[in-house]
Design an enzyme around this catalytic site. Structure first.
Site, PDB file in Angstrom:
ATOM      1  N   SER A 154      72.684 -80.736  74.353  1.00 11.68           N
ATOM      2  CA  SER A 154      73.385 -79.560  74.859  1.00 11.68           C
ATOM      3  C   SER A 154      72.426 -78.431  75.206  1.00 11.68           C
ATOM      4  CB  SER A 154      74.462 -79.109  73.864  1.00 11.68           C
ATOM      5  OG  SER A 154      75.448 -80.119  73.755  1.00 11.68           O
ATOM      6  N   CYS A 176      78.026 -85.538  65.682  1.00 10.90           N
ATOM      7  CA  CYS A 176      77.070 -86.649  65.842  1.00 10.90           C
ATOM      8  C   CYS A 176      76.213 -86.656  64.586  1.00 10.90           C
ATOM      9  CB  CYS A 176      76.247 -86.579  67.106  1.00 10.90           C
ATOM     10  SG  CYS A 176      75.945 -84.969  67.786  1.00 10.90           S
ATOM     11  N   CYS A 182      86.317 -74.621  71.832  1.00  9.35           N
ATOM     12  CA  CYS A 182      86.214 -73.291  72.429  1.00  9.35           C
ATOM     13  C   CYS A 182      87.565 -72.599  72.401  1.00  9.35           C
ATOM     14  CB  CYS A 182      85.808 -73.389  73.895  1.00  9.35           C
ATOM     15  SG  CYS A 182      84.511 -74.550  74.192  1.00  9.35           S
ATOM     16  N   ARG A 234      75.857 -87.344  73.567  1.00  8.70           N
ATOM     17  CA  ARG A 234      75.869 -86.304  74.594  1.00  8.70           C
ATOM     18  C   ARG A 234      74.636 -86.283  75.468  1.00  8.70           C
ATOM     19  NH1 ARG A 234      78.105 -85.732  70.346  1.00  8.70           N
ATOM     20  NH2 ARG A 234      80.300 -85.182  70.391  1.00  8.70           N
ATOM     21  N   CYS A 289      74.406 -81.091  63.065  1.00  6.64           N
ATOM     22  CA  CYS A 289      75.703 -81.395  63.649  1.00  6.64           C
ATOM     23  C   CYS A 289      76.490 -82.322  62.742  1.00  6.64           C
ATOM     24  CB  CYS A 289      75.519 -82.040  65.016  1.00  6.64           C
ATOM     25  SG  CYS A 289      77.069 -82.484  65.801  1.00  6.64           S
ATOM     26  N   GLU A 311      82.466 -77.715  66.017  1.00  7.47           N
ATOM     27  CA  GLU A 311      81.013 -77.755  66.048  1.00  7.47           C
ATOM     28  C   GLU A 311      80.469 -76.893  67.173  1.00  7.47           C
ATOM     29  OE1 GLU A 311      77.965 -78.639  64.055  1.00  7.47           O
ATOM     30  OE2 GLU A 311      79.753 -79.779  63.599  1.00  7.47           O
ATOM     31  N   CYS A 355      80.577 -80.840  72.628  1.00 15.22           N
ATOM     32  CA  CYS A 355      80.432 -80.861  71.177  1.00 15.22           C
ATOM     33  C   CYS A 355      80.736 -79.501  70.595  1.00 15.22           C
ATOM     34  CB  CYS A 355      79.036 -81.303  70.760  1.00 15.22           C
ATOM     35  SG  CYS A 355      78.894 -81.636  69.009  1.00 15.22           S
ATOM     36  N   HIS A 365      70.420 -86.782  64.641  1.00 13.74           N
ATOM     37  CA  HIS A 365      69.272 -85.933  64.324  1.00 13.74           C
ATOM     38  C   HIS A 365      68.415 -86.549  63.223  1.00 13.74           C
ATOM     39  CE1 HIS A 365      70.216 -82.712  67.052  1.00 13.74           C
ATOM     40  NE2 HIS A 365      71.476 -82.840  66.707  1.00 13.74           N
TER      41      HIS A 365
END
Lengths: 157, 572
Positions: free
Chosen positions: B507, B64, B554, B484, B61, B14, B551, B68
């Protein structure tokens, strides 16, 4: 009747050829198959697929791969460990490999077959397959028929 | 000349985050955080029916998966003056709690633990000693010497065949790993147990929301019919299952997650003074016990802390244009009135203005715009949001459950309160709040069952469902606390359609680029002074970034001072 077998298509539907596993499963599902063969559009579900995979003694994964073979090339392997998988299973590879490794460590790894369809790079934001990849459908279908016949013979039917 | 580390995106779980970090003499001297993918869902929802928006923005997302949608229905209800029935509030709270418990446990074990737990070292553990340690910190039943010996055998087989698989991306053997082999083995065991457990708890979302991920919400309440005797409704059997799942979750948190965090922490006390970053904390609060319009009833209280001054909690009003502003000075957008001034979200704009280099590129021009993330500020201050902010606001307000949890942990670990302002503090705060949430979930559940027993099966208020009943112009804000951190959606409804819609997500607060005044945001500030023992294996950077639960998965790319690519690793 053989042991319940899951045909699991994975990939991202929005990334063109990358989503070939999902597209093929959606197509295959519409055809006639024995009732012990189940189909699942796994999308990019990653770990969410764990509970589904645990339910089946045999799982056949359909997925795109960038293994350097020409576009549309179909391959069937029986991987044991995550690293037996072709080097780049595109963007979602980590999820699939992690899933298999976890099942192994949990002592619950099913009998896994992997049918890969070779693609060349990822196309952004399209739901269409290229012609060569789309043409792989019949071969995948044939491989599954052969495989299901083998699974049937194994249980002596 | 400082080396620059680049932590760059890969499309995996994500989000898309890139962090460029300058390292000099083994320490981070500057940091830049960049969102490299545009969201723009704000433009997609314009002109649509406000009752549909939750379904679009919920897809922001997939991790989570509820927050939203919740913020969206609240925003529309707030604009139109819709009050939802108590049961709907309770079900939303149960969805919220489920999301937290799942998300925090998964984050700790599957996205963060491997920054602290050395898998390879676990093969050297003594199963008997491991069992003794496990039994001394918890009454979790899976703690026998045989349990650990069996796991170790599988792990040995796994590693000796050269198959690190799931763990292949770690920096095993790095001197920054400090745990004894036995605690590492406990960590591996619980990594796997958590994987099994997490697929159960999310069923609560499917029961109340029809599916998971992205369960259904409804403007005016929840789209779930309760009828204890009806096979196709949420009946007695399914309600009992929810109760069972929540009790199991509470056990897992109390017996596994929290004891593990407390067992790992003493080996990493140096991280109690690293990664603190900003000294300002913001929480909108959530989990209403008397309706969303009464923030004083929230289990997670609302408030802001400035300069780490825990003697004062500032009032936060998300409808006050002078409090919250978003800047685009360093973001790839432009504002009609110029990019130096902030905008309140009701007047917000999302006009793209990409000025960055064509990918792939080595480094961003951080003097100019360098991110798709805007820069929000509260009264001009950069704020950290998330578990630490929520725990600090509750603690500073002297709320009983918060002070007990925080003081209890500080005493157990024998560290002063300052230890909270750190990478370790953030990680511990996440575990402690999970414990609170797991308790509250059962309170909400009991209340819901009581209401149903008393004959109250109302789940939605449809009085203002028809657009004819709405005013020509309405503005709303829906706030929540995503796992978060503080999340809010602002909506402007004109002639029954969405005229403007703006999200400020957690974020965004934490990962944003600098503001017009050059102030760093939370990630950028927290990375300063982080030690980097070996630039080839920058596990220290990951510890702090992951402590925010960014979230996003990387990939770490490391560049030397000439910008040469020396290293490329995928990291959870």
């Amino acid at each position: 009747m053989s042991e319940p077998t899951l045909i699991l298509g994975i990939g991202n539907l929005l990334l063109g050829n990358e989503g070939v596993g999902v597209q093929f499963v959606q197509q295959l599902e519409k055809e006639e198959w024995p009732d012990w063969i189940h189909f699942l559009d796994g999308g990019t579900g990653g770990f969410h697929l764990l509970s589904e995979m645990e339910k089946y003694p045999v799982v056949v994964i359909l997925d795109a791969t960038m293994d350097g073979n020409p576009e549309g090339h179909v391959n069937l392997i029986q991987p044991k460990f995550a690293s037996d998988y072709p080097p780049t299973l595109s963007a979602h590879d980590v999820g699939l490999k992690d899933l298999i490794s976890s099942l192994y460590l949990l002592g619950k790894v099913p009998e896994v077959y992997l049918i890969t369809i070779s693609i060349e790079g990822i196309q952004p934001m399209t739901m269409n397959l290229t012609e060569k990849v789309n043409n792989a459908y019949n071969e995948v279908r044939k491989l599954l028929k052969t495989l299901s016949g083998k699974l049937l013979r194994r249980v002596g039917v | 000349m400082a080396d620059r580390l680049v932590i760059d995106p890969i499309t995996r779980i994500e989000g898309h985050l890139r962090v460029e970090v300058e390292v000099q003499d083994g320490k981070v001297v500057d940091a830049y955080s960049s969102g490299t993918m545009v969201r723009l869902i704000e433009e997609i929802v314009k002109g649509r029916d406000p009752r549909d928006i939750w379904a679009f923005v919920g897809r922001v997302c997939g991790v989570c998966t509820t927050v939203h949608s919740l913020a969206s229905v609240r925003s529309v209800e707030n604009a139109l003056g819709i009050k939802i029935p108590p049961n709907a509030e309770l079900v939303r709270n149960l969805m919220f709690c489920t999301q937290y418990i799942h998300d925090h446990v998964v984050h700790f074990y599957h996205l963060h633990a491997l920054d602290w737990v050395d898998i390879v070292s676990a093969t050297k553990a003594d199963p008997l000693k491991t069992s003794e340690i496990a039994e001394s910190i918890s009454n979790y039943p899976k703690s026998s010497p045989k349990y650990f010996a069996d796991l170790q055998k599988r792990l040995n087989g796994f590693i000796s065949s050269g198959q690190l698989g799931i763990f292949a991306n770690g920096y095993w053997g790095h001197p920054a790993y400090k745990l004894p082999p036995e605690i590492n083995l406990i960590g591996v065991a619980h990594y796997l147990d958590a994987l099994e457990w997490q697929k159960e708890i999310v069923k609560v979302h499917a029961i109340f929301g029809g599916k998971n991920p992205h369960p259904n919400y409804l403007v005016g309440g929840m789209a779930c019919a309760i009828n204890v005797d009806e096979a196709n409704a949420i009946n007695a059997e399914r309600l009992a299952m929810v109760g069972q799942l929540l009790r199991q979750a509470k056990d897992f948190v109390n017996q596994v997650y929290v004891p593990d965090v407390l067992a790992v922490a003493p080996h990493y006390f140096d991280w109690a003074s690293i990664g603190g970053g900003l000294s300002n904390y913001l929480s909108y609060g959530d989990l209403p016990t008397n309706g969303y319009n009464d923030p004083s009833s929230f289990k997670f209280p609302r408030g802001a802390i400035l300069n780490r001054d825990l003697s004062k909690v500032h009032e936060v009003d998300p409808t006050d244009p002078s409090q919250i502003q978003e800047y685009v000075k360093h973001s790839w957008y432009s504002y009609t009135e110029g990019d130096d001034k902030g905008k309140f979200p009701w007047d917000g704009e999302t006009k793209m203005n990409f000025t960055g280099p064509e990918p792939p590129y080595d480094q961003l021009n951080v003097e100019d715009k360098y991110s798709w993330v805007k820069t929000p500020r509260w009264k001009g201050n950069p704020m950290e949001v998330g578990p630490l902010s929520r725990m600090l606001v509750g603690y500073a307000l002297g709320k009983d459950e918060f002070t007990k949890a925080v003081d209890g942990a500080l005493k157990y670990l024998g560290v002063p309160a300052e230890a909270l302002f750190s990478t370790l503090g953030r990680t511990a705060a996440r575990a402690l709040e999970t414990q609170l949430v797991a308790n509250w979930a059962l309170e909400f559940y009991d209340q819901l069952i009581l209401n149903i027993k008393n004959g109250d099966e109302r789940m939605a208020n449809m009085e203002l469902w028809e657009p004819e009943s709405w005013p020509d112009l309405a503005k709303g804000v829906g706030t929540t606390e995503a796992p978060r951190g503080a999340l809010a959606h602002w909506s402007v409804i004109k002639e029954r359609k969405i005229e403007n819609y703006q999200l400020i997500v957690p974020s965004t607060w934490n990962s944003s680029p600098r503001d017009a005044a050059g102030q760093r945001s939370a990630y950028e500030e927290a990375l300063l002074n982080t030690p980097v023992e070996n630039p080839e294996q920058p596990v220290e950077i990951l510890r702090t970034i992951h402590s925010f639960d960014p979230c996003m998965a990387c990939a770490v790319h490391l560049y030397d001072e000439k910008g040469e690519h020396v290293h490329n690793l995928n990291v959870f």
